[in-house]
Design a protein around this motif. Structure first.
Motif, PDB file in Angstrom:
ATOM      1  N   ALA A  49       0.758  -1.201  -0.003  1.00 30.08           N
ATOM      2  CA  ALA A  49       0.120  -0.018  -0.128  1.00 30.08           C
ATOM      3  C   ALA A  49       1.008   1.320   0.091  1.00 30.08           C
ATOM      4  N   ASN A  50       2.020   1.265   0.833  1.00 27.17           N
ATOM      5  CA  ASN A  50       2.898   2.409   0.757  1.00 27.17           C
ATOM      6  C   ASN A  50       3.768   2.661  -0.350  1.00 27.17           C
ATOM      7  N   GLN A  51       3.977   1.718  -1.087  1.00 29.24           N
ATOM      8  CA  GLN A  51       4.548   1.888  -2.411  1.00 29.24           C
ATOM      9  C   GLN A  51       3.616   2.159  -3.765  1.00 29.24           C
ATOM     10  N   SER A  52       2.326   1.966  -3.274  1.00 33.27           N
ATOM     11  CA  SER A  52       1.454   2.579  -4.187  1.00 33.27           C
ATOM     12  C   SER A  52       1.227   4.102  -4.354  1.00 33.27           C
ATOM     13  N   THR A  53       1.770   4.670  -3.276  1.00 29.61           N
ATOM     14  CA  THR A  53       1.647   6.102  -3.284  1.00 29.61           C
ATOM     15  C   THR A  53       2.964   6.678  -4.037  1.00 29.61           C
ATOM     16  N   ASN A  54       2.706   8.034  -4.302  1.00 26.48           N
ATOM     17  CA  ASN A  54       4.075   8.621  -4.956  1.00 26.48           C
ATOM     18  C   ASN A  54       5.081   9.125  -4.292  1.00 26.48           C
ATOM     19  N   TYR A  55       6.361   8.536  -4.609  1.00 25.13           N
ATOM     20  CA  TYR A  55       7.550   8.577  -3.802  1.00 25.13           C
ATOM     21  C   TYR A  55       7.861  10.095  -3.792  1.00 25.13           C
ATOM     22  N   GLY A  56       8.216  10.578  -2.507  1.00 26.84           N
ATOM     23  CA  GLY A  56       8.520  11.970  -2.338  1.00 26.84           C
ATOM     24  C   GLY A  56       7.612  12.991  -2.539  1.00 26.84           C
ATOM     25  N   ASP A  57       6.421  12.689  -2.613  1.00 26.36           N
ATOM     26  CA  ASP A  57       5.396  13.689  -2.799  1.00 26.36           C
ATOM     27  C   ASP A  57       4.735  14.459  -1.680  1.00 26.36           C
ATOM     28  N   LYS A  58       5.305  15.600  -1.671  1.00 29.05           N
ATOM     29  CA  LYS A  58       5.054  16.373  -0.283  1.00 29.05           C
ATOM     30  C   LYS A  58       3.593  16.727  -0.105  1.00 29.05           C
TER      31      LYS A  58
END
Length: 192
Positions: A49-58
């Motif tokens: 689930a965590n990896q499905s979010t955008n990396y480094g997205d503030k």
């Protein structure tokens, strides 16, 4: 509701006792050390689930990602890239927002967390400020905080290796037995 603090005890051994686990993390999808790492090994669905979010997205700062299950696990995006060289990376406003939304969603639930935002891996923040935020904005949750020093996985593995494998050996068989024991302990401690 109440807040209870348990000192010097690894939280990973108590996750099944709670309805919800709150986990501080960075916007860089890092669950790489300490309690975060062990939790992702014990509950691999949170890594997916965590990896499905955008990396480094503030834009994730101050938001949560909740993974339903037994227990429910809620990742709180409370810091940018955690780095000791640059001092604390926690964003207290982000933590406040996460606590407010968690408080609303998990009202009356039995909730656990580590001293969220205080470890080297989730913000390296000030414990007194964090406790005040939890007391002020998390008052509708039955919250237990596990307060202990979290090690990098390599350091924890090394300490276990020294205890189990180091020392005088009398034979290759004894060494092989100790290596096997070390490997089994790493698995049990979610350090593989």
């Amino acid at each position: 509701m109440s807040i209870k603090i348990i000192n010097n005890e690894d939280a990973i051994w108590h996750t099944e006792e709670y309805d919800v686990i709150l986990v501080g993390t960075s916007t860089y999808n890092m669950l790489t050390n300490g309690f975060q790492y062990k939790l992702k090994k014990k509950y691999p669905e949170i890594e997916k689930a965590n990896q499905s979010t955008n990396y480094g997205d503030k834009r994730k700062l101050g938001k949560r990602l909740t993974v339903d299950g037994k227990p429910t696990i809620s990742l709180l995006y409370i810091c940018g890239y955690p780095s000791l060289r640059h001092g604390p990376s926690i964003n207290y406003e982000a933590l406040k927002n996460c606590i407010i939304t968690a408080n609303a969603e998990f009202k009356g639930k039995k909730v656990m967390t580590t001293m969220i935002g205080c470890s080297d891996f989730d913000g390296n923040g000030d414990k007194d400020i964090i406790i005040e935020l939890l007391e002020t904005y998390g008052k509708d949750m039955d919250l237990t905080i596990y307060d202990y020093y979290q090690l990098k996985k390599e350091v924890e593995r090394s300490e276990i290796y020294k205890k189990v494998v180091s020392g005088k050996r009398t034979s290759r068989e004894e060494y092989d037995r100790k290596i096997k024991e070390f490997t089994e302990i790493k698995k049990k401690l979610y350090l593989e």
